[in-house]
Design an enzyme around this catalytic site. Structure first.
Site, PDB file in Angstrom:
ATOM      1  N   SER A 143       0.908  -1.245   0.032  1.00  0.00           N
ATOM      2  CA  SER A 143      -0.026   0.149  -0.041  1.00  0.00           C
ATOM      3  C   SER A 143       0.962   1.168   0.126  1.00  0.00           C
ATOM      4  CB  SER A 143      -0.883   0.020   1.291  1.00  0.00           C
ATOM      5  OG  SER A 143      -0.032   0.267   2.409  1.00  0.00           O
ATOM      6  N   LYS A 144       0.309   2.238   0.179  1.00  0.00           N
ATOM      7  CA  LYS A 144       0.819   3.881   0.183  1.00  0.00           C
ATOM      8  C   LYS A 144       2.202   3.562   1.116  1.00  0.00           C
ATOM      9  CE  LYS A 144      -3.602   4.616  -0.032  1.00  0.00           C
ATOM     10  NZ  LYS A 144      -4.891   4.937   0.951  1.00  0.00           N
ATOM     11  N   ARG A 145       2.065   2.834   2.114  1.00  0.00           N
ATOM     12  CA  ARG A 145       3.037   2.886   3.219  1.00  0.00           C
ATOM     13  C   ARG A 145       4.388   2.452   2.536  1.00  0.00           C
ATOM     14  NH1 ARG A 145      -0.843  -0.078   7.081  1.00  0.00           N
ATOM     15  NH2 ARG A 145      -1.891  -0.368   5.034  1.00  0.00           N
TER      16      ARG A 145
END
Length: 482
Positions: free
Chosen positions: A253-255
Site C-alpha cells: 500500500s501507500k505505506r
RNA sequence: GUCCCUGUCGUCUAGAGGCCUAGGACACCGGGUUUUCAUCCCGGCAACACGGGUUCGAAUCCCGUCGGGGAUGCCA
C-alpha cells in the site's frame, strides 16, 4: 449467461498496482469468456474525495489497455456508474430491509461502540442495542429528527459457508459477524451495502476482489438473500505484499512508497511490461512462458491458474521484464519512447536522437536511467589521468598519450566522419602499431566521453558529438596527458 | 484477543500419489564472446516449514504445531 465483471475503485487520486491487478484479472476473466467488463466509481466516502481522481482511473485503465464496455464515461444500460449519483437507490433498499426485518435504525452516537481503552480487548463489534428498541422508541427518535444509521440485522447462530472460485469452500462462524452499517449518517451507503446493490443491479456474475474481503463475504450473502437475489460467483484474489524498510512484508500500500501505476510509468517502466508483470504475480499460465501481451493473456487466462498465497512484489523482476520489452522494440519505437526521458541532452541532440537511442536500447532497464547515461554528451565530465589505465585493454596514460598524438591528426584530416570510417581509422592504427584494438579505443573513449563506461564505443560517440566537439575533447585529453 | 486464509529455491512460480536425485524465471556467483559497460551464450548456488498419520509409494491426501498474511471502521 454471459459473464459480467466489474472493477470498482475509489477515486483516491492514484492507482495502486494491487488495484490495477484486480482490474486486470476482472478484465481477463470477462474477456476470456467473451463477457463484458464494467467500470464503476465507488465514491461514497465524501471525506476522501480527491479532485481529478476519476480521470486518473480513466487514464490508468486506458494506458494499461483495459477497455471497459460500460462506465461513467462510455455509458451503458445499467447506469449511472458513479455511486454518489445512485444515492437515492441505496436509501430505498436500506429502508426496504428495515421493513422486512433484515435491518434496523441505530441512533447510537458514533463513539458508543468504541472500546473504552486502547489496550482493552478489541471489540467484537456493535452490541446491537438499537435492534432491541421498541417501535415506540424508534418512532420517537425519528420524529425528533435524531440522526441515525441503518444496520444490518444478523442472526449470530450457526455458521455460513460459501464457495469461492479460487479458495474453494469457506466457512465462517456467524457469531463473528456484526451488525454492520448499511447506510451512513450522511445518507450514503457503506461500501459493503452499495456493492451488493450495484453488483446485483448491474448484473455482475463474477465478483473479483482482493482476499481481504473473504471474512466479510457471508454478510454480503445474507444481504443478497434478504432481497431474494441470486448470489454471484466469487473470485477472491491473493494479496500483493510489499517489503517495508524494516524488511517485514505486509499488504502493499501507500505505506511502502510509490507503487502506483503512475509512479512506475514515470520511472520509465512501460505500461505493457507492468501489466505483464502483475499478471504473473499470483497467476500462472502453467508453463514456462513469461512474456505475454494483454491480448495473449486474454486468450489463455483461467481462474485455475490463480494462486492462493500472497505474492511479494519484486522490482528486480519487473526491471528485467521491462528491459525485455525495451529490447524487443524496433529502433524507431524505442527512440520515440525514450526521448521524453532524455531531458536537456535529449533536447539538444534531438536531430541525432535515433543514433543515441540505438546505443541505449540494449542497455536500459527503465527509461529514467537515461539522463545519467547520456550526460557526457552534453558536457564533458571532469576526469583524471588515471582514467587512462585499463588492464584488459593494456592501456595506460603513457600509451594513451602516444595514441592520441598519432591519431588526432588523422581524425582531423579525415573527410569522412562516419562510424565506419572512424572505426576503420582506429583499427588500421592498431594493426600498424601492433597493439590491441582496445588499447587504441580505450584512450579515445576516455577522451571523448570522460567516462570509463559509455553506451556505444568511441566511433559512435564521435559521430554523435560531431567533428568539432570531438576534436576539441581529444585535444583536451592530450593536454591533460602532456 | 477472536475469526478467516495461507505455507515448494531470497523472490515469482511449475508440480494436482509414482514421470521429482523437484522444473522454469528474476536475483546472485563463475566462465566465454565483445572496443568499455551491457547484450548474448554456457555453467553454478539455492526450496517441498516441522511432526504425526493414510498408502506398496506423498511436495502432492488428513491432523497437529509453527511461520506468514488478512479481517475485526459511519474506509474501500
Amino acid at each position: 449467461m454471459s459473464v459480467r465483471t466489474r472493477f470498482a475503485p475509489s477515486p483516491t487520486g492514484f492507482m495502486h498496482v494491487g488495484n490495477l491487478r484486480t482490474a486486470l484479472y476482472a478484465y481477463l476473466l470477462a474477456k476470456s469468456q467473451g463477457g463484458r467488463f464494467i467500470l464503476r466509481i465507488e465514491d461514497t466516502d465524501q471525506a476522501r474525495f480527491v479532485e481529478g481522481a476519476v480521470d486518473v482511473i480513466y487514464q490508468t485503465l486506458a494506458r494499461a489497455g483495459l477497455r471497459h464496455d460500460e462506465g461513467p464515461d462510455v455509458g451503458g444500460d445499467y447506469g449511472p456508474y458513479v455511486q454518489s449519483e445512485r444515492k437515492g437507490m441505496y436509501s430505498e433498499y436500506a429502508h426496504q430491509l428495515v421493513a422486512s426485518g433484515h435491518a434496523y435504525y441505530c441512533f447510537c452516537d458514533k463513539n458508543t461502540d468504541e472500546p473504552a481503552a486502547e489496550d482493552a480487548a478489541p471489540s467484537t463489534g456493535y452490541d446491537g442495542r438499537c435492534s432491541r428498541l421498541s417501535e415506540e422508541e424508534i418512532r420517537r427518535h425519528l420524529e425528533a429528527g435524531a440522526p441515525y444509521v441503518i444496520r444490518q440485522k444478523i442472526d449470530r447462530e450457526g455458521v455460513s459457508t460459501y464457495t469461492d472460485l479460487v479458495f474453494g469452500e469457506i466457512t465462517i462462524e456467524n457469531k463473528v459477524l456484526d451488525d454492520q452499517i448499511l447506510l451512513k449518517r450522511d445518507g450514503m451507503p457503506t461500501y459493503n451495502f452499495a456493492n451488493v446493490i450495484d453488483d446485483h443491479l448491474m448484473g455482475i456474475t463474477h465478483v473479483v476482489r482482493g482476499a481481504e474481503y473473504i471474512p466479510s463475504t457471508p454478510k454480503y450473502n445474507l444481504l443478497y438473500r434478504a432481497f431474494g437475489w441470486e448470489v454471484p460467483q466469487y473470485v477472491h484474489l491473493p494479496l500483493i505484499m510489499g517489503r517495508g524498510e524494516d524488511g517485514q512484508v505486509s499488504k502493499l500500500s501507500k505505506r511502502h512508497g510509490s507503487v502506483s501505476f503512475e509512479n512506475l510509468c514515470a520511472e520509465g517502466y512501460l505500461p505493457e511490461a507492468i501489466v505483464n508483470y502483475i499478471a504473473l504475480l499470483g497467476w500462472s499460465p502453467k508453463n514456462d512462458r513469461e512474456i505475454f501481451s494483454l491480448e495473449e493473456l486474454t486468450g489463455i487466462f483461467s481462474v485455475s491458474g490463480l494462486n492462493k498465497a500472497p505474492a511479494v512484489f519484486d522490482y528486480d523482476k519487473l526491471l528485467w521484464m521491462n528491459a525485455e520489452y525495451l529490447k524487443a522494440m524496433t529502433p524507431e519505437e524505442f527512440a520515440a519512447v525514450s526521448l521524453p526521458f532524455a531531458g536537456a541532452v535529449g533536447e539538444r541532440f534531438r536531430d541525432r536522437w535515433p543514433l543515441i537511442a540505438a546505443l541505449l536500447r540494449q542497455r536500459t532497464g527503465k527509461l529514467d536511467e537515461i539522463p545519467e547515461k547520456i550526460a557526457f554528451f552534453g558536457e564533458l565530465p571532469e576526469y583524471g589521468t588515471d582514467f587512462f589505465f585499463n588492464k584488459k585493454s593494456k592501456a595506460t596514460p603513457e600509451s594513451g598519450k602516444a595514441v592520441l598524438n598519432d591519431l588526432i591528426p588523422v581524425f582531423a584530416g579525415s573527410a569522412d566522419w562516419s562510424v565506419e570510417e572512424l572505426n576503420r581509422i582506429m583499427s588500421e592504427y592498431a594493426e600498424s602499431a601492433g597493439c590491441k584494438l582496445g588499447a587504441v579505443m580505450w584512450p579515445v573513449r576516455i577522451a571523448v566521453s570522460g567516462c570509463m563506461v559509455t553506451p556505444g564505443g568511441p566511433g559512435e560517440i564521435m559521430t554523435i558529438l560531431g567533428r568539432e566537439e570531438s576534436l576539441r575533447r581529444l585535444e583536451t585529453a592530450r593536454a591533460k596527458l602532456a
